[in-house]
Design a protein around this motif. Structure first.
Motif, PDB file in Angstrom:
ATOM      1  N   LEU A 157      89.570 126.813 -19.231  1.00  0.00           N
ATOM      2  CA  LEU A 157      89.596 127.337 -17.868  1.00  0.00           C
ATOM      3  C   LEU A 157      88.408 126.823 -17.060  1.00  0.00           C
ATOM      4  N   ARG A 158      87.227 126.841 -17.660  1.00  0.00           N
ATOM      5  CA  ARG A 158      86.036 126.376 -16.946  1.00  0.00           C
ATOM      6  C   ARG A 158      86.112 124.877 -16.682  1.00  0.00           C
ATOM      7  N   PHE A 159      86.608 124.121 -17.654  1.00  0.00           N
ATOM      8  CA  PHE A 159      86.740 122.674 -17.448  1.00  0.00           C
ATOM      9  C   PHE A 159      87.694 122.386 -16.294  1.00  0.00           C
ATOM     10  N   ASP A 160      88.842 123.077 -16.285  1.00  0.00           N
ATOM     11  CA  ASP A 160      89.818 122.863 -15.212  1.00  0.00           C
ATOM     12  C   ASP A 160      89.221 123.212 -13.855  1.00  0.00           C
ATOM     13  N   LEU A 161      88.412 124.266 -13.807  1.00  0.00           N
ATOM     14  CA  LEU A 161      87.780 124.673 -12.552  1.00  0.00           C
ATOM     15  C   LEU A 161      86.807 123.605 -12.064  1.00  0.00           C
ATOM     16  N   ILE A 162      85.935 123.143 -12.947  1.00  0.00           N
ATOM     17  CA  ILE A 162      84.926 122.148 -12.563  1.00  0.00           C
ATOM     18  C   ILE A 162      85.587 120.826 -12.177  1.00  0.00           C
ATOM     19  N   PHE A 163      86.504 120.362 -13.021  1.00  0.00           N
ATOM     20  CA  PHE A 163      87.174 119.093 -12.737  1.00  0.00           C
ATOM     21  C   PHE A 163      87.996 119.199 -11.455  1.00  0.00           C
ATOM     22  N   GLY A 164      88.655 120.347 -11.269  1.00  0.00           N
ATOM     23  CA  GLY A 164      89.468 120.534 -10.074  1.00  0.00           C
ATOM     24  C   GLY A 164      88.643 120.486  -8.802  1.00  0.00           C
ATOM     25  N   LEU A 165      87.467 121.108  -8.818  1.00  0.00           N
ATOM     26  CA  LEU A 165      86.597 121.095  -7.639  1.00  0.00           C
ATOM     27  C   LEU A 165      86.083 119.684  -7.354  1.00  0.00           C
ATOM     28  N   ILE A 166      85.712 118.966  -8.414  1.00  0.00           N
ATOM     29  CA  ILE A 166      85.244 117.585  -8.238  1.00  0.00           C
ATOM     30  C   ILE A 166      86.355 116.720  -7.649  1.00  0.00           C
ATOM     31  N   PHE A 167      87.551 116.866  -8.193  1.00  0.00           N
ATOM     32  CA  PHE A 167      88.687 116.084  -7.703  1.00  0.00           C
ATOM     33  C   PHE A 167      89.011 116.448  -6.257  1.00  0.00           C
ATOM     34  N   LEU A 168      88.947 117.737  -5.941  1.00  0.00           N
ATOM     35  CA  LEU A 168      89.249 118.198  -4.587  1.00  0.00           C
ATOM     36  C   LEU A 168      88.277 117.603  -3.575  1.00  0.00           C
ATOM     37  N   VAL A 169      86.992 117.632  -3.898  1.00  0.00           N
ATOM     38  CA  VAL A 169      85.978 117.083  -2.989  1.00  0.00           C
ATOM     39  C   VAL A 169      86.127 115.570  -2.870  1.00  0.00           C
ATOM     40  N   ALA A 170      86.410 114.904  -3.986  1.00  0.00           N
ATOM     41  CA  ALA A 170      86.592 113.451  -3.941  1.00  0.00           C
ATOM     42  C   ALA A 170      87.797 113.078  -3.083  1.00  0.00           C
ATOM     43  N   ALA A 171      88.847 113.880  -3.166  1.00  0.00           N
ATOM     44  CA  ALA A 171      90.076 113.571  -2.432  1.00  0.00           C
ATOM     45  C   ALA A 171      89.973 113.913  -0.954  1.00  0.00           C
ATOM     46  N   HIS A 172      89.372 115.068  -0.636  1.00  0.00           N
ATOM     47  CA  HIS A 172      89.401 115.549   0.749  1.00  0.00           C
ATOM     48  C   HIS A 172      88.027 115.779   1.368  1.00  0.00           C
ATOM     49  N   GLY A 173      86.968 115.543   0.617  1.00  0.00           N
ATOM     50  CA  GLY A 173      85.633 115.654   1.178  1.00  0.00           C
ATOM     51  C   GLY A 173      85.332 117.025   1.754  1.00  0.00           C
ATOM     52  N   VAL A 174      84.720 117.023   2.924  1.00  0.00           N
ATOM     53  CA  VAL A 174      84.314 118.277   3.556  1.00  0.00           C
ATOM     54  C   VAL A 174      85.512 119.138   3.945  1.00  0.00           C
TER      55      VAL A 174
END
Length: 234
Positions: A128-145
Motif C-alpha cells: 500500500l505504501r509503495f503504491d502511494l509513493i509511486f502513484g504520487l511520483i507518477f502523478l507529479v511527473a505526468a501532470h506537474g503542478v
C-alpha cells in the motif's frame, strides 16, 4: 518463449495486486451461484455481440473510406494508420497519447511491477505504501503542478463519502452530483491561475506542468476510480 515466461508473472492479476490472491486457509468454500453462460439472458448477449460488433467495424470502414461523400470534410483529421494502409482518426488527445506511446506505456507497466516486487522483497515497505509513493511520483511527473487540482477533487470526494457515511443515499447523490460537475469545472477552469485564488499561490503558475499538460483529459479515468471507491465505501 523464455521472455514470455519471465514477463507473464508481471501482468497476472495476482502480480499486479497480490491482495486479490486466493486465501490459502482451508475451510468450507462460500456458496456460489450457478453459471450464467448458458442462460437465455446470456444467449441474447451473444446474439447482440454477433450483430453489433461487425456493424461497428463496418461503420468505421465506411466512414474512413475514400468513397464516403463526406470524406473530404474530415480528411484533414485523419492520420496514417497501421492496418492495411487505412487512415485513422487520431485527433482525440487521450487516445492519441495512448496510441503514440503504447510501447513506452508497456515498458513503464513492466518497470513498475518489477520495481515493486524488488522493493517489497528487499525492504519492509508495504504494498500500500509503495503504491502511494509511486502513484504520487507518477502523478507529479505526468501532470506537474496540476496534480494539486486532481488531488483537490479527490480530497473533496473522499471527504463527502467519509463525512456522510451514515447517510448513504444523501452521500451517493452528492458524490454523483459533484463528480459530474467536475467535468464541467475542469473544462472551463482547467488553466485557472492559482494566483487568482490566492496571491500567495502565484509562484505555482510558473511551475512544471508535467508531461501531459491537459490533465483534465485524463481526469476522467481518475473520476471513475474515485467514484468506484466512494460507492464501495458507502
Amino acid at each position: 518463449m523464455l521472455l514470455v515466461s519471465l514477463l507473464a508473472p508481471l501482468v497476472t492479476s495476482e502480480g499486479l495486486d497480490s491482495r486479490i490472491k486466493p486465501s490459502s486457509k482451508k475451510g468450507a468454500s462460500p456458496p456460489t451461484k450457478p453459471s450464467l453462460w448458458k442462460t437465455t439472458e446470456f444467449k441474447f448477449y451473444y446474439l447482440v455481440f454477433l450483430v453489433a460488433v461487425p456493424l461497428m467495424f463496418r461503420a468505421g470502414l465506411q466512414a474512413s473510406s475514400l468513397d464516403n461523400p463526406n470524406y473530404t470534410r474530415y480528411e484533414r483529421l485523419l492520420s496514417q494508420g497501421w492496418l492495411f494502409g487505412r487512415k485513422v482518426d487520431n485527433s482525440d488527445s487521450q487516445y492519441r497519447f495512448f496510441r503514440d506511446n503504447f510501447v513506452l506505456l508497456s515498458a513503464l507497466m513492466i518497470a513498475h511491477t518489477s520495481i515493486k516486487r524488488i522493493v517489497i522483497y528487499s525492504t519492509n515497505i508495504s504494498k500500500l505504501r509503495f503504491d502511494l509513493i509511486f502513484g504520487l511520483i507518477f502523478l507529479v511527473a505526468a501532470h506537474g503542478v496540476n496534480s494539486i487540482r486532481i488531488l483537490g477533487h479527490m480530497l473533496i470526494l473522499y471527504t463527502i463519502s467519509h463525512s456522510l457515511k451514515n447517510h448513504r443515499k444523501i452521500a451517493t447523490i452528492i458524490i454523483w452530483a459533484y463528480g459530474i460537475s467536475t467535468l464541467f469545472i475542469n473544462d472551463n477552469f482547467r488553466s485557472y491561475p492559482f494566483g487568482s485564488v490566492c496571491s500567495l499561490l502565484s509562484p505555482l503558475d510558473n511551475w512544471y506542468r508535467g508531461i501531459i499538460p491537459r490533465w483534465d483529459v485524463f481526469f476522467n479515468f481518475t473520476l471513475l476510480r474515485v467514484l468506484s471507491y466512494n460507492l464501495d465505501f458507502l
